[in-house]
Motif scaffolding. Structure first.
Motif, short mmCIF file in Angstrom:
data_model
loop_
_atom_site.label_atom_id
_atom_site.label_comp_id
_atom_site.label_asym_id
_atom_site.label_seq_id
_atom_site.Cartn_x
_atom_site.Cartn_y
_atom_site.Cartn_z
N GLY A 39 0.88 -1.08 -0.14
CA GLY A 39 -0.20 -0.05 0.06
C GLY A 39 0.81 1.16 0.04
N ALA A 40 1.93 1.22 0.65
CA ALA A 40 3.11 2.24 0.64
C ALA A 40 3.61 2.66 -0.67
N GLN A 41 3.71 1.60 -1.53
CA GLN A 41 4.26 1.82 -2.91
C GLN A 41 3.04 2.31 -3.82
N PHE A 42 1.77 2.17 -3.65
CA PHE A 42 0.82 2.87 -4.28
C PHE A 42 0.64 4.28 -3.83
N ARG A 43 0.61 4.37 -2.51
CA ARG A 43 0.83 5.81 -1.98
C ARG A 43 1.83 6.71 -2.60
N ALA A 44 3.14 6.02 -2.54
CA ALA A 44 4.23 6.63 -3.16
C ALA A 44 4.21 7.09 -4.51
N ILE A 71 10.90 3.75 -7.19
CA ILE A 71 10.37 3.53 -5.69
C ILE A 71 11.00 2.46 -5.24
N VAL A 72 11.62 3.12 -3.75
CA VAL A 72 12.45 1.82 -3.21
C VAL A 72 11.83 1.46 -1.85
N SER A 73 11.40 0.26 -1.68
CA SER A 73 11.01 -0.13 -0.15
C SER A 73 11.93 -0.79 0.58
N GLY A 74 12.13 -0.30 2.08
CA GLY A 74 12.85 -0.95 2.83
C GLY A 74 11.98 -2.09 3.44
N ASP A 85 12.66 8.44 -5.76
CA ASP A 85 13.83 8.96 -6.41
C ASP A 85 14.71 9.49 -5.44
N GLY A 86 14.90 8.60 -4.21
CA GLY A 86 15.86 9.12 -3.52
C GLY A 86 15.33 9.76 -2.07
N VAL A 87 14.07 10.28 -2.19
CA VAL A 87 13.63 11.02 -1.08
C VAL A 87 12.69 10.34 -0.27
N ASP A 88 13.01 10.42 1.01
CA ASP A 88 12.09 9.77 2.13
C ASP A 88 10.80 10.42 2.20
#
Length: 224
Positions: A39-44, A71-74, A85-88
């Motif tokens: 869900g965080a990926q869709f929000r991102a 998009i990068v997910s920890g 794009d490198g931004v939290d």
């Protein structure tokens, strides 16, 4: 029984406000597994579209640019991260503006295809993982060793979500959740459904620790 990832995949789907995130993080921590909040990926993706000035109600416009953001997910369950794009953007994606825009963005097939590829890459990396979302057991990873479908009654979900959001109006929150479920259940691509073979877990009358205990037991029974 293990998946190709070298560890179990636990697919957790369900309605908003049913406790998926807290449950999944707790289970992953208890079992030493990775954790992914799709869900965080869709929000991102939604946050990026809004930042770029894309009309989120123009499906063609959203589709045309769905491939652009990185998009990068920890996957640490105790400290999950999400970057664009490198931004939290962990805080920004929980804003009211993003919350109100995520459903129309999520219904665009090109968005779902882009994030589906990303989700499968993460799942297929080394180590087991607990994955939460709306279509994990049905579309993203139907071969998961454990599939769960979490629900709670409408009022309980609204109370939890309102508390998470700092005391929002419960009735208004319940309407928002109902509309989100209506959109997600009715979309043509990867609708919210209970996957074949999934275990239904009703969290309405259970504490978070009780739900985590129940899910941990289900995972241990499934993977030996």
């Amino acid at each position: 029984m293990e998946s190709s990832t070298g560890g179990p995949v636990v697919a957790v789907d369900g309605t908003s406000g049913s406790g998926k995130s807290s449950t999944c993080r707790g289970v992953a921590d208890r079992l030493g597994l990775r954790y992914l909040d799709t869900g965080a990926q869709f929000r991102a993706m939604t946050w990026w579209m809004l930042r770029e000035g894309v009309d989120i109600h123009d499906a063609d416009a959203v589709a045309a640019r769905a491939g652009e953001p990185t998009i990068v997910s920890g996957t640490d369950p105790l400290a999950p991260t999400i970057e664009v794009d490198g931004v939290d953007v962990a805080v920004e994606i929980r804003s009211d503006r993003v919350t109100g825009a995520v459903s129309p963005v999520s219904t665009v097939p090109e968005v779902r295809a882009r994030l589906l590829e990303l989700q499968r890459e993460i799942i297929d990396a080394d180590g087991g993982i607990v994955v939460e979302g709306r279509d994990i057991g049905s579309v993203v990873w139907p071969q998961a060793e454990v599939k769960l479908y979490l629900t709670a009654d409408a009022n309980a979900r609204a109370l939890r979500r309102a508390a998470e959001e700092g005391g929002s109006d419960v009735a208004a929150t319940e309407r928002v959740l109902a509309e989100r479920d209506r959109i997600d259940s009715g979309r043509a691509t990867a609708p919210l459904v209970m996957a074949d073979g999934a275990v239904h877990v009703d969290t309405t009358y259970h504490s978070l620790d009780e739900v985590i205990d129940q899910v941990v037991q289900l995972v241990q029974q499934a993977v030996g």
